[in-house]
Scaffold this motif. Structure first.
Motif, PDB file in Angstrom:
ATOM      1  N   GLU A 136     -13.214   4.099  -6.923  1.00  0.00           N
ATOM      2  CA  GLU A 136     -12.421   3.620  -5.797  1.00  0.00           C
ATOM      3  C   GLU A 136     -10.940   3.706  -6.154  1.00  0.00           C
ATOM      4  N   HIS A 137     -10.266   4.761  -5.660  1.00  0.00           N
ATOM      5  CA  HIS A 137      -8.863   4.984  -5.978  1.00  0.00           C
ATOM      6  C   HIS A 137      -7.960   4.792  -4.765  1.00  0.00           C
ATOM      7  N   ASN A 138      -8.505   4.258  -3.702  1.00  0.00           N
ATOM      8  CA  ASN A 138      -7.720   4.029  -2.497  1.00  0.00           C
ATOM      9  C   ASN A 138      -7.044   2.661  -2.592  1.00  0.00           C
ATOM     10  N   ILE A 139      -5.712   2.655  -2.548  1.00  0.00           N
ATOM     11  CA  ILE A 139      -4.967   1.413  -2.733  1.00  0.00           C
ATOM     12  C   ILE A 139      -5.296   0.407  -1.638  1.00  0.00           C
ATOM     13  N   ALA A 140      -5.373   0.888  -0.402  1.00  0.00           N
ATOM     14  CA  ALA A 140      -5.668  -0.018   0.708  1.00  0.00           C
ATOM     15  C   ALA A 140      -7.048  -0.643   0.537  1.00  0.00           C
ATOM     16  N   VAL A 197      -0.424  -4.510  -5.306  1.00  0.00           N
ATOM     17  CA  VAL A 197      -1.553  -3.744  -5.846  1.00  0.00           C
ATOM     18  C   VAL A 197      -1.113  -2.320  -6.164  1.00  0.00           C
ATOM     19  N   ARG A 198      -0.325  -1.729  -5.265  1.00  0.00           N
ATOM     20  CA  ARG A 198       0.153  -0.363  -5.487  1.00  0.00           C
ATOM     21  C   ARG A 198       1.025  -0.295  -6.745  1.00  0.00           C
ATOM     22  N   TYR A 212       0.927  -2.306  -9.337  1.00  0.00           N
ATOM     23  CA  TYR A 212       0.078  -2.496 -10.517  1.00  0.00           C
ATOM     24  C   TYR A 212      -0.639  -1.201 -10.881  1.00  0.00           C
ATOM     25  N   VAL A 213      -1.192  -0.527  -9.885  1.00  0.00           N
ATOM     26  CA  VAL A 213      -1.927   0.713 -10.151  1.00  0.00           C
ATOM     27  C   VAL A 213      -0.996   1.791 -10.694  1.00  0.00           C
ATOM     28  N   SER A 214       0.186   1.930 -10.094  1.00  0.00           N
ATOM     29  CA  SER A 214       1.110   2.964 -10.560  1.00  0.00           C
ATOM     30  C   SER A 214       1.608   2.671 -11.970  1.00  0.00           C
ATOM     31  N   THR A 215       1.811   1.397 -12.284  1.00  0.00           N
ATOM     32  CA  THR A 215       2.295   1.025 -13.615  1.00  0.00           C
ATOM     33  C   THR A 215       1.220   1.230 -14.671  1.00  0.00           C
ATOM     34  N   HIS A 216      -0.037   0.967 -14.305  1.00  0.00           N
ATOM     35  CA  HIS A 216      -1.140   1.033 -15.265  1.00  0.00           C
ATOM     36  C   HIS A 216      -2.001   2.275 -15.073  1.00  0.00           C
TER      37      HIS A 216
END
Length: 231
Positions: free
Chosen positions: A32-36, A54-55, A57-61
């Motif tokens: 599940e890679h969909n940010i929404a 959330v976006r 966090y995902v981009s940073t990690h």
């Protein structure tokens, strides 16, 4: 902040997302890679932040997520006192973790990095007794744009002769300050409880013990008679 040894990257603190890190990492590993979609899932579990959090966090990690690394453990918070102590300590006296923290702090925060440099250059002035560097140091600090350190530099400028003497001469007020500390301690311990004879003996004992620290102290100094301890 923590360092991931596998990647050498630095984990950002998750903040309000911390309770949901495990779910985000698990769902990312499941595809599940969909940010929404991830946002809707954590929101259903009680997350009160925004999709932008959330976006971010995902981009940073992203590297850690793609490498299927587990979420980082919460980093222990460091107090202001500890940060000040680490910033003013000699690097060779710090442990590896402490040096890493100072390095990361310098890389992330310009003002602490500047203060760190100024603190150590100021210590160098006194360690090497190079008072000629004082004027340049004061000028640098006053132009750094940090009000607190500029105020300190202005105070040094107002009493520059005494500062130069303190840096260049072997004399100091340490002995006098130590005696004052002893007197204040005796005052706190015996205020309203002892008369002049007992106070006199305590003062003499303190001074005697400092002068002859490795020599036995005359037991007579401890002698207290009934009339010497009136309230």
């Amino acid at each position: 902040m923590e360092v991931a040894p596998e990647t050498g990257g630095i984990f950002q603190r998750a903040g309000i997302l911390a309770p949901y890190q495990g779910h985000l990492h698990r769902r990312w590993n499941e595809g599940e890679h969909n940010i929404a979609g991830l946002f809707r899932e954590v929101a259903a579990r009680g997350f009160t932040g925004s999709g932008g959090t959330v976006r971010l966090y995902v981009s940073t990690h992203r590297k850690a997520l793609d490498a299927r690394l587990p979420p980082p453990a919460p980093a222990p918070a460091r107090s202001v006192f500890e940060v000040c102590r680490l910033s003013t300590s000699r690097p060779e006296r710090l442990g590896e973790d402490q040096r890493t923290f100072v390095k990361q702090l310098r890389n992330r925060c310009p003002e602490p990095a500047t203060l760190h440099d100024r603190i150590h250059s100021f210590a160098t002035v006194f360690a090497t007794k190079r008072t000629s560097l004082l004027d340049r140091w004061i000028t640098q600090v006053r132009t750094d744009g940090i009000p607190q350190s500029a105020s300190y530099a202005n105070g040094l400028r107002d009493d520059i002769d005494a500062v130069r003497a303190g840096a260049a001469l072997p004399h100091g007020s340490g002995v006098a300050e130590g005696r004052i500390t002893d007197l204040k301690l005796i005052e706190r311990q015996l205020a309203g409880k002892a008369g002049i004879p007992l106070l006199r003996k305590r003062v003499i004992l303190g001074a005697h013990s400092r002068r002859t620290r490795r020599q036995p102290i005359d037991d007579d100094l401890w002698t207290i008679t009934g009339y010497e301890n009136p309230v």
